[in-house]
Scaffold this active site. Structure first.
Site, mmCIF file in Angstrom:
data_model
loop_
_atom_site.group_PDB
_atom_site.id
_atom_site.type_symbol
_atom_site.label_atom_id
_atom_site.label_comp_id
_atom_site.label_asym_id
_atom_site.label_seq_id
_atom_site.Cartn_x
_atom_site.Cartn_y
_atom_site.Cartn_z
ATOM 1 N N GLY A 88 0.840 -1.197 0.000
ATOM 2 C CA GLY A 88 0.000 0.000 0.000
ATOM 3 C C GLY A 88 0.870 1.240 0.000
ATOM 4 O O GLY A 88 1.980 1.227 0.531
ATOM 5 N N ALA A 89 0.372 2.292 -0.614
ATOM 6 C CA ALA A 89 1.113 3.557 -0.657
ATOM 7 C C ALA A 89 0.164 4.706 -0.376
ATOM 8 O O ALA A 89 -0.980 4.704 -0.841
ATOM 9 C CB ALA A 89 1.791 3.751 -2.012
ATOM 10 N N SER A 94 0.174 9.254 0.680
ATOM 11 C CA SER A 94 0.856 10.482 0.291
ATOM 12 C C SER A 94 2.174 10.677 1.023
ATOM 13 O O SER A 94 3.131 11.196 0.460
ATOM 14 C CB SER A 94 -0.055 11.681 0.548
ATOM 15 O OG SER A 94 -0.455 11.712 1.913
ATOM 16 N N ALA A 123 3.731 8.046 3.018
ATOM 17 C CA ALA A 123 4.448 6.811 3.348
ATOM 18 C C ALA A 123 3.932 5.662 2.493
ATOM 19 O O ALA A 123 2.939 5.786 1.767
ATOM 20 C CB ALA A 123 4.274 6.485 4.828
ATOM 21 N N VAL A 182 3.722 1.036 2.753
ATOM 22 C CA VAL A 182 3.765 -0.075 3.701
ATOM 23 C C VAL A 182 4.250 -1.332 3.004
ATOM 24 O O VAL A 182 3.776 -1.675 1.913
ATOM 25 C CB VAL A 182 2.374 -0.315 4.324
ATOM 26 C CG1 VAL A 182 2.424 -1.498 5.291
ATOM 27 C CG2 VAL A 182 1.888 0.938 5.047
ATOM 28 N N ASP A 198 -8.326 11.651 10.324
ATOM 29 C CA ASP A 198 -8.131 11.405 8.894
ATOM 30 C C ASP A 198 -8.728 10.055 8.491
ATOM 31 O O ASP A 198 -8.047 9.213 7.898
ATOM 32 C CB ASP A 198 -6.636 11.443 8.570
ATOM 33 C CG ASP A 198 -6.367 11.622 7.076
ATOM 34 O OD1 ASP A 198 -7.288 12.090 6.365
ATOM 35 O OD2 ASP A 198 -5.254 11.304 6.627
#
Length: 584
Positions: free
Chosen positions: A187-188, A190, A192, A194, A341
């Site tokens: 996963g990406a 803004s 970072a 993972v 968030d």
């Protein structure tokens, strides 16, 4: 016993490998991201000045070149958009409908240009675009919908840059800390990305690593963001959005410190360990550094992945209700941590065949942006929402002022901002009529209003059109004056509202508003109990049962709360009965 000699690197490795919690609550000062007020200059002068300033800080010509290109993208697009808006507003036709169409087209052109800049610059600009996409209560629909793809369209840093960051931050290569480490991120986001990995002890973990480029560009990008909003304020004084860049300059350093994120996650885990919400999963934190966070590996699917939910027999309405309970607990719970968030990329749903009701888990990720509202604010906000659910304008105005300092003239806008609804709906009226349809508030005795009328596409269009007809100026001015914590709560409200709508539930908003009413009523009830126990002199020696006026006050508060609880329980029972006979 003498301490065995070891080199600094080995000592560090020892501390990371065998004392994973040692650094967990260490408080580090976030790297400063300085923003200074600067006079507004013409675009060319700004580009040159920033390029020269960058050169003074680094003799790397490629860096200087990239910084100049990055700056010119922002400045040139800003200039084009400002000119487009000025021409559109200056040449306003006599026909209001025609002008509305011209303004919508201008919104779309400028949003499309801005999206390209955000995508090309990446880094902080992706984060800014994600934030703007959630501000449906403030920005025209053309802007928010254009930026929605940024929620899933994020940069990916190379494995080599991640490896170098591990060496820089820990003194060791990845292979020294993990027995396996997937090179491609799962996963990406803004800020970072993972990677799935396995610790030396065999435990599967998720390793969240900050994009290395952020350290290079964050300071410049925040300056450019500040310049952009100050320029908009200069050219359009009635639309002062500079508070957005101010909020980013305060929030971003916290989000870039993964040790702070680790602390937030652990506090949230601790808080919810005492709350009866079995479906919530917050991955445990193994260890954390400012740019690296290692957590227990927990996977799932986005809550708006309706195909996955339906394939596993997961009831969308139950997911909606669970999300409502989780975030209402965060907003109204005493000393609860508030996740600010909660967009779809930070929440996952996974099937749990070992539990019948509910048959799923909700996984909460990305704990970088948290706030801890004061108890007084939570209570006033609860009373405000109860007034909204009752469509009681007098109480709404009273608590809007107490919560956010909103005066009567700004109240209709504020009411629409917190609910995301047309003010006529907030007041319990049909949108096509001026006649009230309220017969008692949903918080106490039911009726219509925000709880009974789903938000339609036509209503969204009308709100967007109203923003284009002059209401935006008043809204921007109002939001610039309210406390920053209220802005974050508004953002959380808007994101969770969007999550709920994307689930496409069958029951409409009634159930989620009943859940909201329960948490608000509980908050008010606990406030009343505290007031009774405090005694008239505030010495905390008062009793609930004596004198009689205490008992009467307690019974009244308890019954007000229980009426909401009973109504919700009856509603839940009817839903279960309908499912049992196949009506749902």
């Amino acid at each position: 016993m003498a301490t065995p000699w070891t080199c600094r690197r080995c000592a560090n490795l020892f501390s990371y490998s065998f004392h994973p919690f040692r650094r967990r609550f260490q408080t580090l000062t976030p790297r400063p991201l300085l923003l200074k007020n600067r006079a507004l200059l013409v675009p060319a002068a700004i580009g040159t000045a920033l390029g020269a300033g960058t050169y003074a800080l680094s003799d790397d010509l490629s860096y200087v070149s990239a910084a100049t290109v990055r700056t010119n993208r922002v400045v040139s697009t800003l200039g084009i958009c400002v000119n487009d808006y000025r021409k559109t507003t200056k040449n306003r036709p006599a026909d209001d409908e025609e002008y509305g169409q011209l303004l919508k087209a201008c919104h779309q052109r400028c949003a499309d240009r801005t999206l390209k800049v955000l995508e090309k610059n990446g880094s902080v600009f992706i984060k800014l675009g994600q934030h703007l996409s959630s501000m449906g209560y403030l920005l025209p629909l053309e802007w928010t919908t254009t930026f929605v793809p940024l929620q899933d369209k994020c940069p990916v840093s190379s494995y080599e840059s991640i490896e170098q960051m591990f060496i820089d931050d820990t003194g060791h290569p990845i292979s020294s800390l993990f027995s396996s480490f997937e090179r491609t991120p799962i996963g990406a986001a803004s800020l970072a990305q993972v990677h799935k990995a396995t610790l030396l002890n065999g435990q599967d973990v998720a390793v969240k690593v900050q994009h290395p480029s952020l350290q290079v560009w964050a300071s410049l990008d925040l300056r450019l963001t500040s310049f952009t909003f100050n320029a908009l304020k200069y050219f359009f004084p009635d639309y002062d959005l500079s508070w957005l860049s101010q909020e980013m300059s305060l929030s971003l350093p916290q989000e870039l410190d993964f040790q702070t994120e680790g602390q937030n996650a652990l506090r949230a885990r601790e808080y919810f360990s005492h709350v009866d919400e079995p479906a919530l999963i917050i991955p445990d934190v193994i260890w954390a550094l400012p740019r690296i966070l290692v957590m227990d590996f927990v996977s799932g699917h986005r809550p708006d992945d309706l195909e996955y939910l339906d394939a596993h027999g997961i009831d969308r309405d139950e997911v909606s209700a669970t999300l409502s309970r989780i975030f209402n607990e965060m907003i109204f719970g005493t000393n609860a941590p508030l996740h600010c968030d909660p967009h779809g990329g930070n929440i996952a749903v996974r099937h749990n065949p070992n539990r019948r009701s509910p048959n799923f888990d909700v996984v909460l990720f990305d704990h970088g942006l948290y706030r801890y509202p004061e108890t007084k604010l939570r209570r006033a906000y609860a009373r405000l929402w109860l007034a909204v659910l009752d469509a009681d304008e007098t109480r709404m105005r009273k608590y809007a002022k107490e919560v956010a300092g909103v005066e009567d003239a700004d109240f209709p806008l504020f009411a629409s901002a917190i609910t995301g609804r047309d003010f006529r709906v907030v007041m319990g009226q049909d949108r096509d009529s001026d006649e009230s349809v309220i017969s008692g508030g949903i918080g106490i005795s039911g009726g219509k209003g925000v709880a009974a009328q789903p938000r339609s596409g036509a209503e969204k269009e009308e709100i967007s059109a109203a923003l284009g007809e002059g209401m935006l100026q008043q809204l921007v001015e109002m939001l610039g004056k309210v406390p920053r914590i209220i802005l974050l709560i508004l953002k959380t409200n808007d994101l969770t509202r969007s999550l709920d709508e994307n689930l496409q539930t069958r029951l409409g908003p009634v159930r989620t508003f009943l859940i909201l009413a329960r948490y608000c009523s509980r908050t008010v009830f606990l406030e009343e109990v505290e007031g009774i126990r405090g005694g008239e002199d505030g010495d905390k020696r008062g009793r609930l049962w004596w004198p009689p006026k205490h008992l009467a006050r307690f019974v009244g508060a308890w019954w007000t709360y229980m009426r909401v609880v009973i109504r919700l329980e009856v509603y839940e029972y009817l839903l279960s009965a309908k499912r049992a006979v196949g009506l749902l």
